[in-house]
Motif scaffolding. Structure first.
Motif, PDB file in Angstrom:
ATOM      1  N   THR A 145       6.787   0.786 -18.005  1.00  0.00           N
ATOM      2  CA  THR A 145       6.200   1.959 -18.641  1.00  0.00           C
ATOM      3  C   THR A 145       6.245   3.127 -17.655  1.00  0.00           C
ATOM      4  OG1 THR A 145       3.980   1.304 -17.904  1.00  0.00           O
ATOM      5  CG2 THR A 145       4.669   0.598 -20.105  1.00  0.00           C
ATOM      6  N   PRO A 146       6.240   4.372 -18.160  1.00  0.00           N
ATOM      7  CA  PRO A 146       6.349   5.530 -17.276  1.00  0.00           C
ATOM      8  C   PRO A 146       5.009   5.912 -16.656  1.00  0.00           C
ATOM      9  CG  PRO A 146       6.324   6.255 -19.557  1.00  0.00           C
ATOM     10  CD  PRO A 146       6.319   4.759 -19.581  1.00  0.00           C
ATOM     11  N   ARG A 147       4.541   5.055 -15.764  1.00  0.00           N
ATOM     12  CA  ARG A 147       3.267   5.278 -15.079  1.00  0.00           C
ATOM     13  C   ARG A 147       3.392   4.829 -13.633  1.00  0.00           C
ATOM     14  NH1 ARG A 147      -1.082   1.949 -18.360  1.00  0.00           N
ATOM     15  NH2 ARG A 147      -2.093   2.284 -16.352  1.00  0.00           N
ATOM     16  N   PRO A 148       2.837   5.574 -12.693  1.00  0.00           N
ATOM     17  CA  PRO A 148       2.964   5.195 -11.280  1.00  0.00           C
ATOM     18  C   PRO A 148       2.235   3.912 -10.933  1.00  0.00           C
ATOM     19  CG  PRO A 148       1.476   7.068 -11.524  1.00  0.00           C
ATOM     20  CD  PRO A 148       2.118   6.856 -12.852  1.00  0.00           C
ATOM     21  N   ASP A 149       1.265   3.491 -11.757  1.00  0.00           N
ATOM     22  CA  ASP A 149       0.547   2.253 -11.482  1.00  0.00           C
ATOM     23  C   ASP A 149       1.113   1.062 -12.251  1.00  0.00           C
ATOM     24  OD1 ASP A 149      -0.274   3.110 -13.972  1.00  0.00           O
ATOM     25  OD2 ASP A 149      -2.401   2.693 -13.652  1.00  0.00           O
ATOM     26  N   ALA A 150       2.230   1.279 -12.956  1.00  0.00           N
ATOM     27  CA  ALA A 150       2.875   0.173 -13.662  1.00  0.00           C
ATOM     28  C   ALA A 150       3.619  -0.697 -12.652  1.00  0.00           C
ATOM     29  CB  ALA A 150       3.844   0.705 -14.713  1.00  0.00           C
ATOM     30  N   GLY A 151       3.658  -1.990 -12.917  1.00  0.00           N
ATOM     31  CA  GLY A 151       4.340  -2.909 -12.016  1.00  0.00           C
ATOM     32  C   GLY A 151       5.840  -2.647 -11.955  1.00  0.00           C
ATOM     33  N   ILE A 152       6.448  -3.079 -10.856  1.00  0.00           N
ATOM     34  CA  ILE A 152       7.891  -2.932 -10.674  1.00  0.00           C
ATOM     35  C   ILE A 152       8.592  -4.122 -11.318  1.00  0.00           C
ATOM     36  CG2 ILE A 152       9.759  -2.745  -8.995  1.00  0.00           C
ATOM     37  CD1 ILE A 152       7.680  -1.671  -6.997  1.00  0.00           C
ATOM     38  N   ASP A 153       9.508  -3.851 -12.239  1.00  0.00           N
ATOM     39  CA  ASP A 153      10.305  -4.920 -12.847  1.00  0.00           C
ATOM     40  C   ASP A 153      11.519  -5.256 -11.988  1.00  0.00           C
ATOM     41  OD1 ASP A 153       8.671  -5.352 -14.991  1.00  0.00           O
ATOM     42  OD2 ASP A 153       9.833  -4.125 -16.385  1.00  0.00           O
ATOM     43  N   THR A 154      12.165  -4.227 -11.459  1.00  0.00           N
ATOM     44  CA  THR A 154      13.334  -4.397 -10.613  1.00  0.00           C
ATOM     45  C   THR A 154      13.565  -3.081  -9.881  1.00  0.00           C
ATOM     46  OG1 THR A 154      15.646  -5.144 -10.537  1.00  0.00           O
ATOM     47  CG2 THR A 154      15.017  -3.721 -12.381  1.00  0.00           C
ATOM     48  N   GLN A 155      14.675  -2.995  -9.165  1.00  0.00           N
ATOM     49  CA  GLN A 155      14.995  -1.784  -8.420  1.00  0.00           C
ATOM     50  C   GLN A 155      16.478  -1.461  -8.560  1.00  0.00           C
ATOM     51  OE1 GLN A 155      13.593  -3.149  -4.548  1.00  0.00           O
ATOM     52  NE2 GLN A 155      11.825  -1.784  -4.677  1.00  0.00           N
ATOM     53  N   ALA A 156      16.795  -0.200  -8.382  1.00  0.00           N
ATOM     54  CA  ALA A 156      18.180   0.241  -8.268  1.00  0.00           C
ATOM     55  C   ALA A 156      18.359   0.816  -6.870  1.00  0.00           C
ATOM     56  CB  ALA A 156      18.505   1.295  -9.331  1.00  0.00           C
ATOM     57  N   LEU A 157      19.582   0.728  -6.362  1.00  0.00           N
ATOM     58  CA  LEU A 157      19.865   1.145  -4.996  1.00  0.00           C
ATOM     59  C   LEU A 157      20.681   2.425  -4.962  1.00  0.00           C
ATOM     60  CD1 LEU A 157      20.846  -2.334  -3.499  1.00  0.00           C
ATOM     61  CD2 LEU A 157      18.599  -1.218  -3.490  1.00  0.00           C
ATOM     62  N   PHE A 158      20.675   3.065  -3.809  1.00  0.00           N
ATOM     63  CA  PHE A 158      21.444   4.296  -3.611  1.00  0.00           C
ATOM     64  C   PHE A 158      22.896   4.066  -4.035  1.00  0.00           C
ATOM     65  CE2 PHE A 158      24.061   7.264  -1.285  1.00  0.00           C
ATOM     66  CZ  PHE A 158      23.333   8.445  -1.327  1.00  0.00           C
ATOM     67  N   GLY A 159      23.391   4.979  -4.869  1.00  0.00           N
ATOM     68  CA  GLY A 159      24.772   4.896  -5.325  1.00  0.00           C
ATOM     69  C   GLY A 159      24.972   4.121  -6.609  1.00  0.00           C
ATOM     70  N   ASP A 160      23.916   3.471  -7.123  1.00  0.00           N
ATOM     71  CA  ASP A 160      24.052   2.746  -8.386  1.00  0.00           C
ATOM     72  C   ASP A 160      24.222   3.723  -9.545  1.00  0.00           C
ATOM     73  OD1 ASP A 160      23.813   0.275  -7.216  1.00  0.00           O
ATOM     74  OD2 ASP A 160      21.767  -0.106  -7.897  1.00  0.00           O
ATOM     75  N   ASP A 161      25.151   3.428 -10.431  1.00  0.00           N
ATOM     76  CA  ASP A 161      25.360   4.249 -11.616  1.00  0.00           C
ATOM     77  C   ASP A 161      24.407   3.821 -12.722  1.00  0.00           C
ATOM     78  OD1 ASP A 161      27.339   5.788 -10.466  1.00  0.00           O
ATOM     79  OD2 ASP A 161      28.973   4.531 -11.222  1.00  0.00           O
ATOM     80  N   VAL A 162      23.848   4.820 -13.419  1.00  0.00           N
ATOM     81  CA  VAL A 162      22.902   4.557 -14.495  1.00  0.00           C
ATOM     82  C   VAL A 162      23.199   5.466 -15.675  1.00  0.00           C
ATOM     83  CG1 VAL A 162      21.103   3.857 -12.859  1.00  0.00           C
ATOM     84  CG2 VAL A 162      21.175   6.225 -13.667  1.00  0.00           C
ATOM     85  N   LEU A 163      22.677   5.089 -16.824  1.00  0.00           N
ATOM     86  CA  LEU A 163      22.690   5.938 -18.010  1.00  0.00           C
ATOM     87  C   LEU A 163      21.265   6.398 -18.279  1.00  0.00           C
ATOM     88  CD1 LEU A 163      25.054   3.900 -20.372  1.00  0.00           C
ATOM     89  CD2 LEU A 163      25.618   5.966 -19.056  1.00  0.00           C
ATOM     90  N   VAL A 164      21.101   7.677 -18.572  1.00  0.00           N
ATOM     91  CA  VAL A 164      19.782   8.266 -18.801  1.00  0.00           C
ATOM     92  C   VAL A 164      19.645   8.586 -20.281  1.00  0.00           C
ATOM     93  CG1 VAL A 164      18.197  10.118 -18.186  1.00  0.00           C
ATOM     94  CG2 VAL A 164      19.838   9.270 -16.486  1.00  0.00           C
ATOM     95  N   PHE A 165      18.628   8.015 -20.916  1.00  0.00           N
ATOM     96  CA  PHE A 165      18.426   8.227 -22.348  1.00  0.00           C
ATOM     97  C   PHE A 165      17.327   9.244 -22.639  1.00  0.00           C
ATOM     98  CE2 PHE A 165      20.102   3.911 -21.893  1.00  0.00           C
ATOM     99  CZ  PHE A 165      21.240   4.023 -22.674  1.00  0.00           C
ATOM    100  N   GLU A 166      16.427   9.444 -21.692  1.00  0.00           N
ATOM    101  CA  GLU A 166      15.341  10.399 -21.914  1.00  0.00           C
ATOM    102  C   GLU A 166      14.760  10.813 -20.576  1.00  0.00           C
ATOM    103  OE1 GLU A 166      11.566  10.380 -24.858  1.00  0.00           O
ATOM    104  OE2 GLU A 166      11.418   8.953 -23.195  1.00  0.00           O
ATOM    105  N   GLU A 167      14.367  12.080 -20.467  1.00  0.00           N
ATOM    106  CA  GLU A 167      13.613  12.587 -19.319  1.00  0.00           C
ATOM    107  C   GLU A 167      12.414  13.349 -19.846  1.00  0.00           C
ATOM    108  OE1 GLU A 167      15.939  14.010 -15.725  1.00  0.00           O
ATOM    109  OE2 GLU A 167      17.534  14.077 -17.250  1.00  0.00           O
ATOM    110  N   ALA A 168      11.231  12.972 -19.390  1.00  0.00           N
ATOM    111  CA  ALA A 168      10.005  13.615 -19.872  1.00  0.00           C
ATOM    112  C   ALA A 168       8.888  13.399 -18.868  1.00  0.00           C
ATOM    113  CB  ALA A 168       9.595  13.043 -21.232  1.00  0.00           C
ATOM    114  N   GLU A 169       8.198  14.473 -18.559  1.00  0.00           N
ATOM    115  CA  GLU A 169       6.987  14.425 -17.734  1.00  0.00           C
ATOM    116  C   GLU A 169       7.197  13.703 -16.401  1.00  0.00           C
ATOM    117  OE1 GLU A 169       3.897  12.807 -20.166  1.00  0.00           O
ATOM    118  OE2 GLU A 169       3.815  14.559 -21.481  1.00  0.00           O
ATOM    119  N   GLY A 170       8.336  13.980 -15.787  1.00  0.00           N
ATOM    120  CA  GLY A 170       8.607  13.427 -14.466  1.00  0.00           C
ATOM    121  C   GLY A 170       9.221  12.045 -14.452  1.00  0.00           C
TER     122      GLY A 170
END
Length: 286
Positions: free
Chosen positions: A47-72
Motif C-alpha cells: 500500500t502507498p504508506r511509509p509504515d506499510a511493510g516491505i514486500d520486496t525491493q528493486a535495485l539501481f538500474g532495474d527497469d519498471v513500468l509505472v501505472f500511476e503516480e499520486a501523492e508522492g
C-alpha cells in the motif's frame, strides 16, 4: 499462485494494466510508462504508506513500468520478475542510457570521481545495473566511470553479458549479510531474496516469493531416507522459508534465527524449525 496473482499482475478495481483488459475488471486501463530505478534500493510496498511493510525491493538500474503516480507514490511493476507494488516516486528516473555492466560483489561504493580517498557519493548492491562510459586509474586502482562522472571500482563490476558459474557460490558470498524481511540486496536480504538474487547473477531469472519459487524453480524430488539424496544447489522449502544446500548436509540461508545469512546443518535446522513451522514442505532441484 494464480494467473491473476495481484503480486504479479497490476490490477485494482479502479485501475489496471492495459495488457489485462478482458481478463480483469477495472474502471480504467492504462499502459505502463517506462522508467528505471535511480536509487540504490527501492522498497516496494503493498500500500502507498511509509509504515506499510516491505514486500520486496528493486535495485539501481532495474527497469519498471509505472501505472500511476499520486501523492508522492508510484504504482509500478518490475520488469525483471513482474512484482507489483508502490514505491516513493523520488526513486524513479528515465531510461536514458543502456546499461552495460552489473555489480558483481555484495556491496560497493560510488565515488564522486576516480579516487577511493574521496568521500563516497553512494553505494550499490550486487545486481545493480550501470552504464560504463570510460575508465581511469588512480594510484594503481582501476575505476569504471559513469555518465554522471562518478566512479565505481572496476573489479566490482562485470559486463551484463557475463554470468556466474555457480549460484551457490554467489549465495555464499552473502554470508554475514543482515536479514531483512522483503530485502533483496547486499544491504539486507531475506531467504527467497537470497535465492532470487543469487540465481539472477548466475543467469537465471526466478520469481520472488517462497511460494512462487516452491511452485516454479526446477523440479520437485524426494531426497530419500534421512535426506541422503540431497546435493549442492538443491532447495529445501518450509512454510514461508527456503534454504540452499551447499553440500549433502549443510545449507546457507537468510534467516530470522541469526538475523543474518548464515550456514547451518540441515538436520539441525529441521529440528530447530519444526516446533514453530513443522518440517520441510518440499525439495526442488534447479
Amino acid at each position: 499462485m494464480t494467473a491473476r496473482d495481484a503480486r504479479l499482475h497490476a490490477f485494482r478495481s479502479d485501475l489496471a494494466d492495459a495488457r489485462l483488459k478482458g481478463e480483469v475488471a477495472a474502471d480504467r486501463f492504462v499502459a505502463g510508462r517506462q522508467a528505471r530505478i535511480a536509487a540504490s534500493v527501492a522498497d516496494l510496498r503493498k500500500t502507498p504508506r511509509p509504515d506499510a511493510g516491505i514486500d520486496t525491493q528493486a535495485l539501481f538500474g532495474d527497469d519498471v513500468l509505472v501505472f500511476e503516480e499520486a501523492e508522492g507514490w508510484a504504482w509500478i511493476q518490475a520488469e525483471a520478475d513482474g512484482y507489483v507494488g508502490y514505491v516513493a516516486d523520488t526513486v524513479l528516473g528515465p531510461r536514458e542510457q543502456t546499461p552495460t555492466h552489473i555489480v558483481s560483489v555484495p556491496r560497493t561504493f560510488v565515488y564522486p570521481g576516480p579516487d577511493l580517498r574521496f568521500p563516497t557519493a553512494g553505494q550499490l548492491s550486487m545486481g545493480s545495473c550501470v552504464t560504463v562510459t570510460g575508465s581511469a586509474e588512480t594510484r594503481g586502482t582501476h575505476y569504471a566511470l559513469l555518465p554522471s562522472g562518478q566512479a565505481v571500482i572496476a573489479r566490482h563490476l562485470r559486463p551484463l553479458a557475463e554470468v556466474g558459474d555457480d549460484y551457490v557460490t554467489i549465495a555464499e558470498s552473502f554470508l554475514g549479510t543482515p536479514y531483512l524481511w522483503g530485502g533483496v540486496s547486499g544491504f539486507g536480504i531475506d531467504c527467497s531474496g537470497l535465492v532470487q538474487l543469487s540465481m539472477r547473477m548466475a543467469g537465471r531469472n526466478v520469481l520472488r516469493d517462497t511460494d512462487m519459487q516452491a511452485a516454479s524453480i526446477g523440479s520437485p524430488f524426494e531426497p530419500g531416507p534421512d535426506f541422503s539424496g540431497l546435493r549442492r544447489g538443491d532447495l529445501v522449502f518450509w512454510k514461508g522459508h527456503v534454504a540452499i544446500m551447499t553440500d549433502a548436509k549443510d545449507m546457507v540461508h537468510a534467516n530470522g534465527h541469526t538475523m543474518l545469512v548464515s550456514r547451518e546443518g540441515l538436520k539441525k535446522a529441521v529440528e530447530r524449525i519444526s516446533y514453530l513451522y513443522g518440517g520441510p514442505t518440499g525439495f526442488r532441484r534447479p
